[in-house]
Design a protein around this motif. Structure first.
Motif, mmCIF file in Angstrom:
data_model
loop_
_atom_site.group_PDB
_atom_site.id
_atom_site.type_symbol
_atom_site.label_atom_id
_atom_site.label_comp_id
_atom_site.label_asym_id
_atom_site.label_seq_id
_atom_site.Cartn_x
_atom_site.Cartn_y
_atom_site.Cartn_z
ATOM 1 N N ASN A 88 0.993 -1.113 0.115
ATOM 2 C CA ASN A 88 -0.095 0.160 -0.139
ATOM 3 C C ASN A 88 0.567 1.611 -0.077
ATOM 4 O O ASN A 88 1.883 0.814 0.933
ATOM 5 C CB ASN A 88 -0.930 0.208 1.545
ATOM 6 C CG ASN A 88 -2.349 -0.286 1.308
ATOM 7 O OD1 ASN A 88 -2.748 -0.966 0.032
ATOM 8 N ND2 ASN A 88 -3.201 -0.161 1.743
ATOM 9 N N GLY A 302 -7.523 3.945 4.114
ATOM 10 C CA GLY A 302 -8.044 3.438 2.804
ATOM 11 C C GLY A 302 -9.453 2.687 2.369
ATOM 12 O O GLY A 302 -9.724 1.656 1.840
ATOM 13 N N PHE B 94 -1.903 1.611 5.932
ATOM 14 C CA PHE B 94 -3.028 1.112 6.216
ATOM 15 C C PHE B 94 -3.398 2.604 6.680
ATOM 16 O O PHE B 94 -4.841 3.074 5.900
ATOM 17 C CB PHE B 94 -3.675 0.144 6.884
ATOM 18 C CG PHE B 94 -2.752 -0.909 6.861
ATOM 19 C CD1 PHE B 94 -3.577 -1.588 5.203
ATOM 20 C CD2 PHE B 94 -2.313 -1.682 7.455
ATOM 21 C CE1 PHE B 94 -3.163 -3.191 4.760
ATOM 22 C CE2 PHE B 94 -2.272 -3.442 7.348
ATOM 23 C CZ PHE B 94 -2.606 -4.036 6.170
ATOM 24 N N THR B 109 -4.978 -2.866 0.995
ATOM 25 C CA THR B 109 -6.216 -2.630 1.319
ATOM 26 C C THR B 109 -7.452 -3.679 0.215
ATOM 27 O O THR B 109 -8.407 -3.926 1.086
ATOM 28 C CB THR B 109 -6.733 -0.660 0.921
ATOM 29 O OG1 THR B 109 -5.860 0.168 2.072
ATOM 30 C CG2 THR B 109 -7.719 -1.092 0.779
#
Lengths: 522, 449
Positions: A88, A302, B94, B109
């Motif tokens: 991420n 997110g 996150f 995610t």
């Protein structure tokens, strides 16, 4: 944010393939299976006692059979989710110039404060006499929001921006009903609006009438006047708008809307540009949501959770939903009932309980840290940074409405890509290889192939200089015809371009067992 | 200001590069008479420890659940959250990421959303689940709207034992949208309401909570059968997700849409939010679902990948034709739910649910010893309804003063139904010790004496 019209399947790839390894891992980038592939039915990472024997009272509705949920021990869970996190990109990873989303730094003090037991470990329905500090915090947050916006009241409970829009539009509907004007069923929405605006209006039965933007990206008072009639309930206008411009005729627009008997809903997504510089209440706004997860730094997580308190004008304040704070001779309390009470005629209730307390604490922690001086400086820096990027790129990229000062975000279009065979999407994907999160692309719809860049105040000059240099390098590569660098991008990210068409045509929305479930052992 | 990197010198350099004489030049787009002169009338910024001191002070004024014997539920439940959950959700990749619109750098995610959707589908006994709603109450409102779209009818029937806040959320949304709602009068735990008689050919959906607001476990099968016989849908509501570990899934009992509050797995009480709404349904209804969906696909190198999909249902594409206006949802709360559920696994969830039920049964038995107090439920999971002598709100207040948070008086959520004033909801979880239960019973005896 909008992806309409963009390519949804990967183009022909001729780029460098990832280095081959036995595991398919690439050092710190580890391939990771799904929980359902690595977990086991009989493993648990939580130690719980077995209760003594007793007679259940489930009315004969005990769950039969296996559920199919795998479990992980704690070390396995840590490794699984840490590895996922490494796929991420967050604000802490690098510049995240996602226009209209205000990806600013998320102070860790706020996280610490939200976890204090007096905020995190209190129940929404324990007696109000046992939570005076929570009510005081909500009152303090309300005071700051009202003071910053110059409005009369605030409804704290909406859970996100779109929920705030719903709150504001419901208050408008209730106010019109109180006036007996049920015939007003039309909401004016400019072409440049966020998709949530027309979706919100439609959700509660309004029909949407579009208002075109002028050649300079602004909504003209004349265009609004032309669209106004006795059927119009409200206008939903974003200010500063999604092109990064302060609506020049906003005061005249508000006056025209009010003169026609309608209300002015302002989408507050871009409030970060003007905190401490101008107040929506002074501009004639009747309702505006404030994204605490944008302007006031609560983490986007997110995709949520957010919080979307709505500030209201005197005309709409009585219709705010339950619960609302009331300070009177009996002290401060939350009124949880939707019944009419004195000046209060709540339109109903938007959610169970009282809203996003965890976000209130974080937002207030941000406000207290900045203060009036810090928030003004933050808005100025946000606008300065956006204009600095504009100045650094305006000779190579094209702007749909000419090179003019912007607010906290700068909008480019794809005219500079014409004839190159490359698209806005290709530029975005090339930025990924350079270590950046792309800007917002293909939104707003009023700019062709839009690239909307919002650096926020959190970026240093060094960071901006490197971003500008990177964008210039990409633009020069476009000019030099280095198509491959773009078409095969991203090459260095955990995944390359995805086949979105396949995802939509043959939806696979959950993992399914390939073998029969293990027998239930309970 | 510690969060702002630019120095005064850098600002001047940047203004020069832009060609602006001063910062004020950048704000000339704001009409001159609307520009704020000077500072807002708010305090100046503070250092980190100063903010901590102020907020610590406010926090300390509240009676935290962990400090007292605690039996409060009614839609929000206090369970133990493993330390690793809060650690993992604070991983900054996150915490500080956005909605995964750039899937190449958001697989973390998307991967957990796919796991979340699968867990929710399995728990609810449904085929598909979305990537979350704000909370259980708004999920219920959205489910009703979805049922209207699917059936092309506009009349919902709500059970009287649906959480009153959920009922009000649905009523508010329906009134605003011009749809009909018929809310039944609450038939308290033990007695049965005549919901079947309210279902007819105009009904789009029946909304039933189980375990109900009053704690009773409802057999959904006859309601599903009646609804389906007239072409209506059954929406099942669950406000305590731990119950999925012990009570038959709504899907197995015939529900068409299942919505739930997911807070009680992985998420703190937080005075009511943020929480996480679960939303699951049948595969054939997926294109009328609200909210984001994560799906599996491949990348350009053929590797399994995940991406947001079926977005033609959503507001950013369809605008006023979208299935919902929802955009931001409860991403990080989903992650907390997913991790806690992964740690529990099937074994842990079933044991946790079993333990909760055992504690509640023990408490119900102990409360029978309190004179004048009656447990009304025939069945329950970890929460039940007591009839107490006199006003339950007064009793709860007195017990709070005595250092016990005893539960939720029904009158707090049903102020317009005075005949429910003597009802008290009491919840018990794995967090309650025997000592907690004894202190509740002793305090109740003392206050009622």
């Amino acid at each position: 944010m909008n992806s309409e019209g963009r390519p949804t399947a990967p183009s022909q790839t001729t780029g460098i393939s990832p280095a081959r390894t036995f595991t398919a891992n690439r050092a710190l980038q580890q391939e990771e299976g799904l929980l359902f592939e690595i977990g086991r039915h009989d493993v648990t990472g939580v130690d719980l006692e077995e209760p003594a024997a007793f007679v259940p009272r489930l009315g004969g509705l005990e769950r039969a059979g296996a559920i199919g949920l795998p479990g992980l021990s704690e070390p396995e869970a840590m490794r699984h989710y840490v590895r996922l996190s490494q796929k991420n990109y967050g604000i802490d990873s690098g510049l995240f110039p996602l226009g209209s989303c205000t990806m600013k730094h998320n102070p860790r003090l706020n996280e610490k404060m939200a976890r204090l037991p007096g905020f995190a470990d209190i129940h929404p329905l324990q007696p109000q006499s046992t939570v005076p500090g929570a009510l005081a915090l909500m009152e303090m947050l309300s005071h700051w929001l009202i003071e910053m916006t110059g409005m009369n009241a605030v409804a704290l409970s909406p859970k996100a921006g779109a929920h705030g829009e719903l709150c504001g539009m419901m208050a408008i509907k209730a106010a019109l009903a109180a006036r007996g004007e049920h015939e007003r069923q039309v909401v004016l929405v400019p072409d440049s609006a966020h998709g949530t605006n027309p979706a919100t209006a439609a959700l509660i039965g309004f029909s949407v009438r579009s208002v075109p933007a002028g050649a300079d990206g602004m909504v003209r008072a004349d265009a609004v006047k032309a669209a106004l009639d006795g059927d119009v309930a409200a206008i939903m206008l974003t200010n500063p708008n999604t092109c990064g411009l302060f609506e020049a005729e906003i005061v005249a627009i508000a006056a025209a809307v009010h003169e026609a008997g309608a209300y002015f809903y302002c989408d507050g997504a871009n409030f970060n540009a003007i905190v401490g510089k101008a107040r929506p209440g002074d501009l004639g706004v009747d309702a505006m949501h404030i994204n605490l997860h944008k302007t006031f730094s609560t983490p986007h997580g997110g995709g949520g959770p957010g919080a979307g308190p709505v500030v209201l004008s005197a005309a709409l304040a009585p219709f705010a939903p339950a619960p609302y704070l009331l300070r009177d001779g009996r002290g401060l309390r939350l009124v949880e009932d939707t019944a009419r009470d004195g000046d209060h005629a709540p339109f109903g209730r938007l959610t169970a309980f009282h809203g996003q307390m965890g976000m209130y604490v974080r937002a207030l922690s941000y406000m207290l840290s900045h203060g009036a001086n810090g928030m003004k400086q933050a808005s100025e820096d946000a606008v300065l940074n956006a204009n600095y990027i504009r100045a650094g790129l305006s000779d190579l990229l094209t702007q749909p409405f000419g090179d003019q000062p912007c607010m906290h975000e700068v909008l480019f279009d794809d005219a500079w890509l014409k004839g190159t065979g490359l698209t806005t999407l290709d530029i975005a994907k090339a930025l990924i290889d350079e270590g950046y999160h792309p800007m917002t692309i293909y939104f707003p719809l009023v700019a062709h192939g839009a690239m909307l860049i919002e650096p926020t105040e959190s970026e240093s000059k060094l960071s901006l200089d490197l971003f500008i240099a990177t964008m210039r390098d990409l633009a020069l590569a476009v000019r030099a015809g280095e198509k491959e660098r773009f078409l095969s991008a991203p090459r260095l990210s955990p995944r390359r371009r995805l086949d979105e068409t396949r995802a939509a045509r043959q939806p696979v929305l959950r993992w399914k067992p390939r073998a029969p479930l293990p027998r239930d052992t309970d | 200001m510690r969060y702002l990197p630019l120095t005064a010198v850098e600002r001047q350099d940047m203004l020069a590069k832009i060609g602006a004489a001063s910062m004020d030049d950048l704000f000339l787009g704001i009409p001159a008479d609307k520009r704020l002169p000077g500072l807002m009338e708010l305090p100046a910024g503070r250092g980190e420890w100063d903010v901590e001191r102020l907020l610590n002070g406010l926090s300390a004024q509240n009676k935290a659940a962990g400090d007292v014997p605690f039996f409060v539920g009614a839609g929000a439940y206090r369970h133990h959250i493993p330390a690793s959950v809060d650690h993992l959700i604070q991983r900054s990749e996150f915490l500080t990421s956005y909605t995964p619109y750039q899937p190449e750098i958001a697989q973390g995610t998307l991967h957990y959303l796919f796991e979340f959707q699968t867990q929710v589908a399995l728990l609810t006994g449904m085929e598909v689940a979305n990537a979350s709603m704000y909370d259980g109450s708004t999920a219920t409102g959205e489910a009703v709207l979805m049922a209207h779209r699917l059936t092309r009818r506009a009349r919902a029937v709500l059970s009287g034992t649906l959480h009153p806040h959920y009922r009000t959320v649905v009523e508010t949304l329906s009134r605003m949208a011009g749809d009909d709602v018929e809310a039944m009068v609450p038939a308290i735990a033990g007695s049965s309401e005549d919901i079947l008689a309210a279902i007819d050919a105009d009904t789009s959906c029946v909304v039933v909570q189980s375990p109900s607001f009053y704690g009773e476990i409802i057999d959904l099968r006859p309601i599903a059968a009646k609804a389906h016989s007239v072409g209506a849908l059954l929406i099942a509501v669950v406000s305590e997700a731990v119950s999925f570990g012990l009570v038959e899934s709504p899907g197995a009992l015939g529900a068409d849409i299942v919505v739930a509050e997911g807070q009680s797995i992985g998420n703190s009480l937080n005075f009511g939010g943020p929480y996480v709404g679960l939303f699951a349904t049948r595969q054939k209804f997926v294109r009328q679902m609200p909210g984001r969906l994560c799906g599996e696909t491949v990348d350009a190198d053929g590797r399994r990948s995940f991406v947001l999909t079926l977005s033609t249902r959503e507001q950013h594409i369809r605008r006023d034709k979208a299935t919902s206006n929802i955009c931001t949802n409860s991403g990080l709360c989903c992650l907390a739910f997913t991790i806690h559920m992964a740690l529990l696994g099937e074994t842990g969830l079933k044991r946790l649910a079993h333990l909760n039920h055992a504690h509640a049964v023990r408490l119900a038995d102990m409360l029978r010893d309190v004179k004048g107090v009656e447990v009304l439920n025939h069945s329950f999971f970890n929460e039940f309804t007591l009839r107490v002598p006199g006003d339950a709100a007064t009793l709860v207040e007195a017990l709070a003063q005595a250092g016990v948070l005893a539960g939720v008086p029904v009158s707090r959520l049903e102020p317009e139904r005075p005949h429910l004033k003597d009802l008290l909801l009491v919840a018990s979880s794995e967090m309650n010790s025997d000592d907690d239960r004894h202190r509740l019973v002793a305090a109740m005896k003392k206050v009622l004496a």
